[in-house]
Design a protein around this motif. Structure first.
Motif, PDB file in Angstrom:
ATOM      1  N   ASN A 247      24.639  34.529  88.945  1.00  0.00           N
ATOM      2  CA  ASN A 247      24.746  35.543  89.995  1.00  0.00           C
ATOM      3  C   ASN A 247      26.014  36.380  89.840  1.00  0.00           C
ATOM      4  O   ASN A 247      26.024  37.569  90.185  1.00  0.00           O
ATOM      5  CB  ASN A 247      24.695  34.900  91.374  1.00  0.00           C
ATOM      6  CG  ASN A 247      23.275  34.556  91.802  1.00  0.00           C
ATOM      7  OD1 ASN A 247      22.309  35.151  91.312  1.00  0.00           O
ATOM      8  ND2 ASN A 247      23.122  33.593  92.699  1.00  0.00           N
ATOM      9  N   LEU A 248      27.087  35.780  89.334  1.00  0.00           N
ATOM     10  CA  LEU A 248      28.274  36.567  89.013  1.00  0.00           C
ATOM     11  C   LEU A 248      27.928  37.594  87.947  1.00  0.00           C
ATOM     12  O   LEU A 248      28.320  38.767  88.049  1.00  0.00           O
ATOM     13  CB  LEU A 248      29.407  35.664  88.536  1.00  0.00           C
ATOM     14  CG  LEU A 248      30.644  36.388  87.994  1.00  0.00           C
ATOM     15  CD1 LEU A 248      31.302  37.232  89.082  1.00  0.00           C
ATOM     16  CD2 LEU A 248      31.636  35.378  87.412  1.00  0.00           C
ATOM     17  N   ARG A 249      27.227  37.171  86.928  1.00  0.00           N
ATOM     18  CA  ARG A 249      26.798  38.095  85.876  1.00  0.00           C
ATOM     19  C   ARG A 249      25.960  39.227  86.472  1.00  0.00           C
ATOM     20  O   ARG A 249      26.116  40.396  86.092  1.00  0.00           O
ATOM     21  CB  ARG A 249      25.991  37.334  84.816  1.00  0.00           C
ATOM     22  CG  ARG A 249      25.589  38.192  83.625  1.00  0.00           C
ATOM     23  CD  ARG A 249      24.788  37.403  82.608  1.00  0.00           C
ATOM     24  NE  ARG A 249      23.431  37.147  83.062  1.00  0.00           N
ATOM     25  CZ  ARG A 249      22.445  36.807  82.233  1.00  0.00           C
ATOM     26  NH1 ARG A 249      22.673  36.673  80.938  1.00  0.00           N
ATOM     27  NH2 ARG A 249      21.244  36.577  82.715  1.00  0.00           N
ATOM     28  N   ARG A 250      25.116  38.889  87.414  1.00  0.00           N
ATOM     29  CA  ARG A 250      24.278  39.899  88.063  1.00  0.00           C
ATOM     30  C   ARG A 250      25.114  40.931  88.826  1.00  0.00           C
ATOM     31  O   ARG A 250      24.850  42.140  88.753  1.00  0.00           O
ATOM     32  CB  ARG A 250      23.312  39.198  89.012  1.00  0.00           C
ATOM     33  CG  ARG A 250      22.387  40.106  89.802  1.00  0.00           C
ATOM     34  CD  ARG A 250      21.474  39.253  90.662  1.00  0.00           C
ATOM     35  NE  ARG A 250      20.806  40.023  91.702  1.00  0.00           N
ATOM     36  CZ  ARG A 250      20.111  39.493  92.705  1.00  0.00           C
ATOM     37  NH1 ARG A 250      19.992  38.171  92.770  1.00  0.00           N
ATOM     38  NH2 ARG A 250      19.551  40.256  93.608  1.00  0.00           N
ATOM     39  N   VAL A 251      26.138  40.468  89.537  1.00  0.00           N
ATOM     40  CA  VAL A 251      27.007  41.388  90.267  1.00  0.00           C
ATOM     41  C   VAL A 251      27.731  42.327  89.308  1.00  0.00           C
ATOM     42  O   VAL A 251      27.786  43.543  89.518  1.00  0.00           O
ATOM     43  CB  VAL A 251      28.028  40.609  91.127  1.00  0.00           C
ATOM     44  CG1 VAL A 251      29.042  41.563  91.753  1.00  0.00           C
ATOM     45  CG2 VAL A 251      27.317  39.813  92.215  1.00  0.00           C
TER      46      VAL A 251
ATOM     47  N   PRO B  53      20.334  49.450  78.921  1.00  0.00           N
ATOM     48  CA  PRO B  53      21.332  49.048  77.941  1.00  0.00           C
ATOM     49  C   PRO B  53      21.457  47.538  77.862  1.00  0.00           C
ATOM     50  O   PRO B  53      21.270  46.830  78.843  1.00  0.00           O
ATOM     51  CB  PRO B  53      22.633  49.671  78.510  1.00  0.00           C
ATOM     52  CG  PRO B  53      22.196  50.715  79.481  1.00  0.00           C
ATOM     53  CD  PRO B  53      20.896  50.241  80.023  1.00  0.00           C
ATOM     54  N   ALA B  54      21.791  47.056  76.668  1.00  0.00           N
ATOM     55  CA  ALA B  54      21.987  45.614  76.486  1.00  0.00           C
ATOM     56  C   ALA B  54      23.083  45.139  77.412  1.00  0.00           C
ATOM     57  O   ALA B  54      24.108  45.763  77.571  1.00  0.00           O
ATOM     58  CB  ALA B  54      22.372  45.325  75.031  1.00  0.00           C
ATOM     59  N   GLY B  55      22.872  43.989  78.016  1.00  0.00           N
ATOM     60  CA  GLY B  55      23.854  43.404  78.894  1.00  0.00           C
ATOM     61  C   GLY B  55      23.695  43.816  80.339  1.00  0.00           C
ATOM     62  O   GLY B  55      24.384  43.306  81.199  1.00  0.00           O
ATOM     63  N   GLN B  56      22.797  44.773  80.623  1.00  0.00           N
ATOM     64  CA  GLN B  56      22.640  45.216  81.991  1.00  0.00           C
ATOM     65  C   GLN B  56      21.441  44.591  82.689  1.00  0.00           C
ATOM     66  O   GLN B  56      21.241  44.748  83.871  1.00  0.00           O
ATOM     67  CB  GLN B  56      22.498  46.761  82.043  1.00  0.00           C
ATOM     68  CG  GLN B  56      23.704  47.468  81.471  1.00  0.00           C
ATOM     69  CD  GLN B  56      24.980  47.046  82.191  1.00  0.00           C
ATOM     70  OE1 GLN B  56      25.096  47.204  83.395  1.00  0.00           O
ATOM     71  NE2 GLN B  56      25.930  46.505  81.455  1.00  0.00           N
ATOM     72  N   ARG B  57      20.565  43.897  81.915  1.00  0.00           N
ATOM     73  CA  ARG B  57      19.453  43.192  82.533  1.00  0.00           C
ATOM     74  C   ARG B  57      19.927  41.859  83.052  1.00  0.00           C
ATOM     75  O   ARG B  57      20.813  41.235  82.512  1.00  0.00           O
ATOM     76  CB  ARG B  57      18.329  42.970  81.497  1.00  0.00           C
ATOM     77  CG  ARG B  57      17.640  44.253  81.076  1.00  0.00           C
ATOM     78  CD  ARG B  57      16.886  44.033  79.778  1.00  0.00           C
ATOM     79  NE  ARG B  57      15.991  42.886  79.888  1.00  0.00           N
ATOM     80  CZ  ARG B  57      14.668  42.985  80.018  1.00  0.00           C
ATOM     81  NH1 ARG B  57      14.097  44.162  80.070  1.00  0.00           N
ATOM     82  NH2 ARG B  57      13.921  41.917  80.090  1.00  0.00           N
TER      83      ARG B  57
END
Length: 377
Positions: free
Chosen positions: A184-188, A371-375
């Motif tokens: 969830n941190l990654r999602r934020v 973009p990669a890393g944004q999903r």
């Protein structure tokens, strides 16, 4: 400050790391008593790296809807002048006068699910119409527990056009509390442009890999997370009789005395950072000033190596994959190291490290517009 790893340090501990700051990719966040005056002193000494002051209001005051930027005792007298009666503006002006790169808001601790306090804080900062202000978001890690809280957090942070600095609150290892906290941190970070992660531990590297604009690493255990105001500090350790040492192959901090004891019957683990230059990690066995200074220098040098390695990868999937591989390799090394010293279970990976290790980056399909890393998963 994009891509920089700042050192979050108190004035009293600055002497341990001052000479080891990477001016190309690093900087300082000063906190605690005398931080503003020390920042001013550093600027007079021609300290040119990025320099911030963390007001740390969140360590003693809770944010409320009525007062998201609580008044503290050291703000002086207003004499009825509105210019000096606003804790937010007073703090920002003091920091600017000290020569900081950017001022940080004096936000109170934002308790889990207190969306009213969070929204009021973000609206007041956006009303300043000043993109140089860093909005400090010292949120309880409970905000990362479920989808609804995460959506509220993302929505509130996106009300601010300028930089936002997440700081996580909770006892000991906040990101280890909930299984989904790391994801969830990654999602934020993927959903909030200009988001950073401050006053944290090795999670700052995961944050930088997943799109954080910058981050700050706490030079002591108390500066790697926030203990909620009014709660006693919880710890698994008794009296600390040796400095905390970063064990590179394990990507974890351990007391120097623990490392020395574990390797009493074997050669100490050598370190090839620029500070150690092949010396063993088992030499940091006391709180003597020189031991503390050398241990802190080793920690900073090791993190500098990781930062250059990480940021040398292309933004997005490649950088995330490099971080994932570092974590996975470290977790796999624990049983190997324990077996080599014939001490099963002596060294154990943190829950957070294990979660980063299993969080495989998304692969963006060929031709996707995302973009990669944004999903997010």
């Amino acid at each position: 400050m994009d891509g920089r790893l700042l050192l979050h340090v108190s004035k009293s501990r600055l002497w341990q790391v001052r000479d080891h700051i990477d001016t190309d990719r690093g900087g300082l966040v000063l906190c605690g008593d005398g931080a503003v005056s020390k920042a001013m002193e550093l600027r007079k000494e021609e300290f040119t790296a990025p320099l911030l002051v963390d007001p740390e209001v969140y360590t003693s005051h809770v944010a409320t809807e009525e007062a998201p930027f609580p008044r503290t005792e050291d703000e002086g007298f207003s004499f009825g002048d509105p210019q000096f009666d606003d804790p937010l503006r007073v703090s920002l002006n003091r920091q600017r006068a000290a020569g900081v790169t950017a001022p940080i808001t004096p936000t109170g601790y934002i308790q889990a699910e207190d969306s009213a306090a969070l929204l009021t804080a973000t609206r007041q900062v956006e009303a300043l119409d000043d993109p140089s202000v860093i909005f400090a978001a010292p949120v309880d890690v409970g905000w990362l527990q479920d989808d609804d809280s995460v959506r509220q957090l993302i929505g509130a942070l996106n009300l601010i056009r300028g930089p936002k600095a997440l700081m996580l609150g909770g006892q000991m290892d906040p990101l280890g509390r909930f299984p989904q906290a790391v994801s969830n941190l990654r999602r934020v970070l993927a959903s909030v442009p200009g988001a950073a992660l401050m006053r944290t531990d090795l999670a700052v590297f995961g944050a930088l890999a997943h799109g954080a604009s910058f981050g700050s690493f706490g030079t002591t255990g108390s500066l790697r997370h926030i203990v909620p105001p009014g709660q006693p500090v919880q710890s698994t350790r008794g009296v600390v009789a040796a400095p905390h040492v970063l064990f590179p192959e394990l990507m974890g901090f351990f007391l120097g005395s623990k490392i020395a004891k574990a390797f009493a019957a074997a050669d100490g683990p050598p370190c090839n950072c620029r500070v150690c230059d092949g010396e063993g990690l088992d030499r940091f066995t006391s709180m003597h000033g020189e031991h503390q200074r050398r241990a802190a220098a080793h920690n900073v040098a090791t993190m500098g190596t990781w930062l250059h390695m990480l940021m040398g990868a292309a933004h997005g999937f490649d950088r995330q994959m490099r971080w994932h591989e570092l974590c996975r390799t470290a977790v796999e090394h624990y049983p190997i190291l324990n077996a080599s010293i014939d001490q099963k279970g002596t060294f154990k990976p943190d829950a957070q490290l294990k979660r980063w290790a299993v969080l495989v980056p998304d692969v963006v399909p060929l031709g996707s517009s995302v973009p990669a890393g944004q999903r997010t998963s």
